[in-house]
Motif scaffolding. Structure first.
Motif, mmCIF file in Angstrom:
data_model
loop_
_atom_site.group_PDB
_atom_site.id
_atom_site.type_symbol
_atom_site.label_atom_id
_atom_site.label_comp_id
_atom_site.label_asym_id
_atom_site.label_seq_id
_atom_site.Cartn_x
_atom_site.Cartn_y
_atom_site.Cartn_z
ATOM 1 N N ASN A 1 -10.127 9.133 -6.589
ATOM 2 C CA ASN A 1 -9.971 10.524 -6.147
ATOM 3 C C ASN A 1 -11.095 10.977 -5.239
ATOM 4 O OD1 ASN A 1 -7.739 10.516 -7.645
ATOM 5 N ND2 ASN A 1 -8.538 11.792 -9.292
ATOM 6 N N SER A 2 -12.240 10.358 -5.417
ATOM 7 C CA SER A 2 -13.353 10.702 -4.538
ATOM 8 C C SER A 2 -13.261 9.910 -3.251
ATOM 9 C CB SER A 2 -14.684 10.402 -5.220
ATOM 10 O OG SER A 2 -14.803 11.153 -6.397
ATOM 11 N N ARG A 3 -12.184 9.192 -3.121
ATOM 12 C CA ARG A 3 -11.931 8.432 -1.893
ATOM 13 C C ARG A 3 -13.076 7.486 -1.538
ATOM 14 N NH1 ARG A 3 -7.912 10.853 -3.257
ATOM 15 N NH2 ARG A 3 -6.304 11.670 -1.875
ATOM 16 N N ILE B 1 -5.929 -0.391 -5.388
ATOM 17 C CA ILE B 1 -5.424 -1.253 -4.328
ATOM 18 C C ILE B 1 -4.287 -0.571 -3.567
ATOM 19 C CG2 ILE B 1 -4.295 -3.463 -3.837
ATOM 20 C CD1 ILE B 1 -7.035 -3.815 -4.921
ATOM 21 N N ASP B 2 -3.386 0.038 -4.317
ATOM 22 C CA ASP B 2 -2.249 0.716 -3.696
ATOM 23 C C ASP B 2 -2.704 1.795 -2.732
ATOM 24 O OD1 ASP B 2 -0.498 -0.830 -5.055
ATOM 25 O OD2 ASP B 2 0.000 0.675 -6.573
ATOM 26 N N ARG B 3 -3.859 2.341 -3.014
ATOM 27 C CA ARG B 3 -4.372 3.390 -2.130
ATOM 28 C C ARG B 3 -5.289 2.801 -1.064
ATOM 29 N NH1 ARG B 3 -2.292 6.389 -5.588
ATOM 30 N NH2 ARG B 3 -2.181 8.623 -5.241
ATOM 31 N N ASN B 4 -5.176 1.497 -0.939
ATOM 32 C CA ASN B 4 -5.913 0.825 0.125
ATOM 33 C C ASN B 4 -7.417 0.793 -0.106
ATOM 34 O OD1 ASN B 4 -5.584 -0.696 2.401
ATOM 35 N ND2 ASN B 4 -6.120 1.017 3.750
ATOM 36 N N GLN C 1 -2.646 12.481 -6.654
ATOM 37 C CA GLN C 1 -4.059 12.595 -7.038
ATOM 38 C C GLN C 1 -4.726 13.559 -6.068
ATOM 39 O OE1 GLN C 1 -3.613 10.278 -10.086
ATOM 40 N NE2 GLN C 1 -5.761 10.585 -9.555
ATOM 41 N N LYS C 2 -5.341 14.546 -6.590
ATOM 42 C CA LYS C 2 -5.990 15.525 -5.732
ATOM 43 C C LYS C 2 -7.077 14.889 -4.875
ATOM 44 C CE LYS C 2 -7.631 19.302 -7.638
ATOM 45 N NZ LYS C 2 -8.490 20.373 -8.220
ATOM 46 N N ASN C 3 -7.119 15.250 -3.642
ATOM 47 C CA ASN C 3 -8.184 14.775 -2.758
ATOM 48 C C ASN C 3 -9.410 15.657 -2.985
ATOM 49 O OD1 ASN C 3 -9.985 14.449 -0.630
ATOM 50 N ND2 ASN C 3 -8.365 13.632 0.669
ATOM 51 N N ILE C 4 -10.359 15.060 -3.682
ATOM 52 C CA ILE C 4 -11.531 15.839 -4.057
ATOM 53 C C ILE C 4 -12.353 16.292 -2.854
ATOM 54 C CG2 ILE C 4 -13.662 15.788 -5.403
ATOM 55 C CD1 ILE C 4 -12.391 14.266 -7.431
ATOM 56 N N LEU C 5 -12.348 15.475 -1.833
ATOM 57 C CA LEU C 5 -13.103 15.849 -0.642
ATOM 58 C C LEU C 5 -12.566 17.168 -0.091
ATOM 59 C CD1 LEU C 5 -13.245 12.451 1.297
ATOM 60 C CD2 LEU C 5 -14.996 13.493 -0.148
ATOM 61 N N GLN D 1 -12.860 6.274 -15.009
ATOM 62 C CA GLN D 1 -13.865 6.133 -13.961
ATOM 63 C C GLN D 1 -13.242 5.644 -12.657
ATOM 64 O OE1 GLN D 1 -16.580 7.412 -14.504
ATOM 65 N NE2 GLN D 1 -17.288 7.082 -16.588
ATOM 66 N N MET E 1 0.825 -1.209 0.000
ATOM 67 C CA MET E 1 0.000 0.000 0.000
ATOM 68 C C MET E 1 0.854 1.251 0.000
ATOM 69 S SD MET E 1 -2.452 1.172 3.095
ATOM 70 C CE MET E 1 -2.877 2.906 3.311
ATOM 71 N N GLY E 2 0.983 1.857 -1.157
ATOM 72 C CA GLY E 2 1.848 3.018 -1.323
ATOM 73 C C GLY E 2 1.332 4.246 -0.598
ATOM 74 N N VAL F 1 0.064 7.931 0.002
ATOM 75 C CA VAL F 1 -0.768 8.822 -0.788
ATOM 76 C C VAL F 1 -0.215 10.234 -0.603
ATOM 77 C CG1 VAL F 1 -3.068 9.768 -1.095
ATOM 78 C CG2 VAL F 1 -2.777 7.353 -0.511
ATOM 79 N N ASN G 1 -10.200 6.056 -11.728
ATOM 80 C CA ASN G 1 -9.433 7.164 -11.160
ATOM 81 C C ASN G 1 -10.337 8.153 -10.450
ATOM 82 O OD1 ASN G 1 -6.964 6.248 -11.909
ATOM 83 N ND2 ASN G 1 -6.897 7.393 -13.835
ATOM 84 N N ALA G 2 -11.439 8.463 -11.089
ATOM 85 C CA ALA G 2 -12.365 9.416 -10.478
ATOM 86 C C ALA G 2 -12.866 8.880 -9.136
ATOM 87 C CB ALA G 2 -13.541 9.683 -11.407
ATOM 88 N N PHE H 1 -3.826 0.546 -8.958
ATOM 89 C CA PHE H 1 -3.767 1.914 -8.445
ATOM 90 C C PHE H 1 -4.703 2.092 -7.247
ATOM 91 C CE2 PHE H 1 -5.517 6.312 -8.884
ATOM 92 C CZ PHE H 1 -4.380 6.988 -8.510
ATOM 93 N N ILE I 1 -18.514 14.749 -12.470
ATOM 94 C CA ILE I 1 -18.733 13.318 -12.482
ATOM 95 C C ILE I 1 -20.132 13.050 -11.938
ATOM 96 C CG2 ILE I 1 -16.271 13.163 -11.922
ATOM 97 C CD1 ILE I 1 -16.902 11.187 -9.799
#
Lengths: 341, 341
Positions: free
Chosen positions: B117-119, B141-144, A49-53, B111, A1-2, A4, B113-114, B139, A95
């Motif tokens: 990014n929306s976590r 998965i890497d972000r958990n 990656q920008k945190n949209i929240l 999609q 898990m890289g 962020v 990615n979006a 990608f 989106i």
DNA sequence: CTGAAAGCGCTAACAG
DNA sequence: CTGTTAGCGCTTTCAG
């Protein structure tokens, strides 16, 4: 898990401030070309990656469009409209979140609330057939979230609407039936709570009247879309002393079910009874016989509704923007199920 | 445009701290019953709605489930699966975002990615037919963010999957054809990039072999779902010197199109050629003749996939949770299109 | 059981 | 053109 990474990480590495990074990333004009390049490079390197929240929270506006439809399945129309919505949304950097109301008011309310809580920029909604109160829409409006109705509108609220000319579509297809020589058409209408059902019904009735046929003698039965009512309704039509020579159904799906019943009973279409649907679902062209239907510009409805809601969302002065009421044209597709040989 | 209240507003009015309000609202155990009541009352009075963005940002986890499907329309299966997903999501307090890939890899990547990014808390995905690389999933998965594949799986990644026994479904329906006395069945398969196409193909071939029929002589043409290929493929089948006496199509939609072509040419089903589809779309039962198909537990797939992704999302120790590979059973629905009279 | 304080990651004035 | 300073609204230690 890289890990962020955040703008902070890239700011540190480049030894500049977070704000500059933030600006660069958004392509703000007052950032030098060089720093922008450095920032983009580092962002890419870190797979930032920008945190949209966080972004939305800080900027107080979101890039989300909420869509509420009665049901995702079975109705080609909504799928098409959705495609139109998604196309525009994508172009404009939004989106879309799709929710289903399952034709239930309570569920529709829940979904709208969820969207409001997610701070969507705007809401596109096609009302459920149960919807007879509009507080949930007002709730969104009160929070400054524009709401645009598509396809299934309502005149009770001062909201922008993008609909189809249901009245004329029904009128035209009925006229077509009459032109073909059918003198006793029946109508299977939808739930009268839906304005589209009412309009299609009115179109049917007026076409009869205008042709000098007795509207009061016309048989009209209500069947809910997607339910099995179509079967019962058909049987009732068949058992009438004066059996109708044509049936105009308020939806293609009902027409398909009616066709099934008729064929099972050995009744020929269109020789014994003609049949027409409404919506322009491609499946009607795969049936035997092919079914006459009223085509709706579904994709275009989605496009226009989405454009509008985005315009309202981005408008500084919603007041003077006002609301629009766009009615798109329909077109009768004449097919074998109504054509006299 | 009414004011949007925050926990701050209700804290002020009650003369307590924001933290207490926050805790009360989440029903945290260490808040007295009395304060909770006061807080709830005031919240209701002000029509307070939690700002999910802020909440998620602070707590670093979301209540969003992202779903990526190839297309929302036309496929009853996805609509059903989606209903299953939404049911579970709702029960567990999640809200779902639906995205379409339109069967395109690039769009699927966008999609995903979006969603990342929306976590979102987790992602449910049914792969597009173009998907042959999996970095976008990695990608996430890497972000958990847990990813669960449903229906259209892939063994290239170590991910949980909930699929259907495509192999057995195809095997069984082919066996059914053979039992009915058809000795020369053809197959219209889907794009071989999809594992479901491969499995259905293999099931078909193996059933032939096991029945002692020559698999190498069997005609197999590929047609992409939803395209017009079905027409061409049918015509090719018909122009063969040894015309097949049955066609097993990899999807119901293809079967419907094939039926159309056959009927237009005056070829009787099943007398001249038998026809079977796959998916259990209710429309197959409305066709004339009714079409034999392989039913899939679509709703159940959605339910199980969603439960799983939530479990993974909420798990403290993803490592030891591992992945599951659930294969649900299919069932042949024998209908007129294959039944000898 | 409750409050104070410190952020989550980003944006937005305001200076310079 | 860039940095500093405040927050967005909520959660979450850590004390009390």
């Amino acid at each position: 898990m890289g890990k962020v990474y955040t703008i902070h990480d890239i700011a540190i590495r480049l030894d500049i401030s977070k704000s500059t990074v933030s600006r660069a990333l958004r392509n703000h004009p007052d950032v030098s070309k060089e720093t922008k390049e450095l920032v983009f490079e580092m962002a890419k390197k870190l797979n930032y990656q920008k945190n949209i929240l966080a972004s939305n929270l800080a900027s107080k506006n979101t890039n989300l469009i909420g869509v509420v439809i009665p049901e995702i399945a079975r109705q080609h129309f909504f799928a098409q409209a959705l495609s139109g919505i998604q196309k525009v949304a994508k172009e404009k950097g939004y989106i879309v979140m799709v929710c289903q109301s399952n034709e239930e008011l309570q569920e529709e309310i829940n979904q709208v609330n969820a969207l409001v809580n997610s701070r969507v920029a705007g809401i596109l909604i096609s009302l459920s057939k149960e919807t007879d109160s509009y507080e949930h829409l007002q709730f969104a409006i009160d929070r400054n979230i524009p709401v645009v109705l598509f396809d299934r509108g309502a005149d009770e609220m001062e909201l922008s609407q993008v609909t189809v000319d249901d009245y004329k579509g029904a009128y035209d297809v009925t006229k077509h039936l009459i032109h073909q020589g059918y003198t006793n058409p029946a109508h299977l209408c939808g739930p009268m709570s839906l304005s589209i059902s009412q309009k299609r019904y009115n179109g049917f009735i007026d076409a009869l009247k205008d042709a000098g046929l007795s509207a009061s003698n016309a048989h009209v039965y209500q069947c809910d879309n997607l339910s099995l009512d179509a079967k019962d309704a058909t049987e009732r039509l068949l058992s009438l002393k004066k059996r109708p020579d044509a049936v105009f159904c308020m939806s293609d799906y009902i027409a398909i079910q009616v066709l099934k019943v008729l064929k099972d009973k050995g009744i020929r279409v269109p020789e014994d009874i003609a049949l027409a649907g409404f919506a322009g679902d491609p499946i009607t062209d795969l049936m035997d016989p092919t079914i006459t239907t009223v085509e709706q510009p579904a994709f275009e409805i989605g496009v226009q509704a989405c454009r509008r809601v985005i315009m309202e969302a981005e408008s500084e002065d919603r007041e003077t923007l006002g609301v629009i009421n766009k009615v798109l044209p329909t077109k009768v597709i004449e097919r074998d199920s109504t054509l006299r040989v």
